[in-house]
Enzyme design. Structure first.
Site, PDB file in Angstrom:
ATOM      1  N   ASP A  62       1.157  -1.117   0.285  1.00  0.00           N
ATOM      2  CA  ASP A  62      -0.151  -0.157  -0.174  1.00  0.00           C
ATOM      3  C   ASP A  62       0.876   1.197  -0.274  1.00  0.00           C
ATOM      4  O   ASP A  62       1.598   0.832   0.026  1.00  0.00           O
ATOM      5  CB  ASP A  62      -1.054  -0.214   0.956  1.00  0.00           C
ATOM      6  N   ASN A 128      -7.395  -2.094  14.403  1.00  0.00           N
ATOM      7  CA  ASN A 128      -8.551  -3.000  14.324  1.00  0.00           C
ATOM      8  C   ASN A 128      -8.519  -3.976  13.488  1.00  0.00           C
ATOM      9  O   ASN A 128      -9.810  -3.959  12.669  1.00  0.00           O
ATOM     10  CB  ASN A 128      -8.905  -1.659  13.551  1.00  0.00           C
ATOM     11  N   HIS A 130      -6.674  -4.669  10.084  1.00  0.00           N
ATOM     12  CA  HIS A 130      -6.578  -4.390   8.990  1.00  0.00           C
ATOM     13  C   HIS A 130      -4.939  -5.240   8.344  1.00  0.00           C
ATOM     14  O   HIS A 130      -4.452  -5.407   9.247  1.00  0.00           O
ATOM     15  CB  HIS A 130      -6.600  -3.079   8.616  1.00  0.00           C
ATOM     16  N   GLU A 135      -9.194  -2.186   5.781  1.00  0.00           N
ATOM     17  CA  GLU A 135     -10.157  -2.278   6.636  1.00  0.00           C
ATOM     18  C   GLU A 135     -11.301  -2.894   6.546  1.00  0.00           C
ATOM     19  O   GLU A 135     -11.694  -3.220   5.469  1.00  0.00           O
ATOM     20  CB  GLU A 135     -10.689  -0.437   7.077  1.00  0.00           C
TER      21      GLU A 135
END
Ligand code: GLP
Length: 233
Positions: A62, A128, A130, A135
């Protein structure tokens, strides 16, 4: 999914390095690489090793939207500093955070992944759950795409920036389906802040609400965790 508990990040990096070395000895040509603090010790070991990546390719997960390659906070700079400057690959690919045509750029990135199938993918995990920048809620069949970062991620990543308002709000990330195509996957997680995400990844249902949980469906995935990250298992 094979869960490996280690004492600390150094031991985790050694195990990851040994798997990586064996993959290369067995002909791996393309590494999928991650940024963040988690893989840093692994990259140190790669830099210190006698491994040579000049005939290999790397594809990163990313990049932030709006950060140029020159920006010190860009993942491009991170990779240069931690790995590429000392151990260059034949070719290294990262999404272009400055593209003015996201649609075509994401398609091009998918084409790169088709051309250079990832033999070994390195992953960290967000608090979280990811992976890459996928996400919670991201479609499990997603390919490379534009992501709106969630508040929790912006907050967690603000430690690398001067202030929270400097953290980009969007990123381009390989999709979940793209990540799962890798032949072997190593996810590493260290520290208490990852414990909840790791418990859901390993023991919870496979759900798009916890992107890393899809690794349960992968045939050759390792999850390397220290005691803190494993504390809720
Ligand atoms: C970012 C990256 C992820 C990384 C995560 C965790 O959001 N896009 O690839 O896994 O941060 O970062 P860290 O390893 O610093 O905890």
């Amino acid at each position: 999914m094979k869960v490996i508990k280690v004492k600390d990040q150094l031991e985790g990096a050694q195990i990851a390095f040994d798997i990586l070395k064996e993959k290369i000895e067995n002909g791996a040509k393309t590494l999928g690489l991650a940024t963040g603090s988690t893989p840093i010790e692994l990259y140190r070991k790669m830099v210190a090793s006698d491994l040579d990546f000049k005939d290999m390719y790397s594809v990163n997960l990313d990049e932030y939207v709006g950060l140029s390659k020159e920006n010190p906070q860009s993942y491009y700079q991170f990779m240069k500093e931690h790995l590429f400057d000392t151990k260059p690959f034949k070719e290294s690919f990262l999404p272009d955070g400055m593209t003015n045509d996201i649609e075509s750029h994401t398609k091009e990135y998918d084409a790169i992944l088709e051309k250079y199938p990832v033999d070994l993918q390195i992953l960290g995990i967000g608090n979280n759950g990811h992976i890459g920048f996928n996400e919670p809620g991201t479609a499990l069949n997603s390919k490379t795409h534009l992501v709106d970062l969630q508040d929790k991620t912006i907050q967690a990543n603000s430690r690398f920036f001067e202030k929270e308002s400097d953290v980009p709000r969007q990123a381009i990330s390989m999709g979940i389906a793209s990540i799962l195509k890798a032949e072997t996957i190593i996810l590493m997680a260290y520290g208490k802040a990852k414990a909840d995400a790791i418990a859901k990844t390993v023991n919870g249902p496979v759900t798009k609400e916890v992107p890393a949980s899809v690794l349960q469906n992968h045939q050759d995935a390792y999850v390397i965790v220290d005691e803190d990250a494993a504390s809720l298992l």
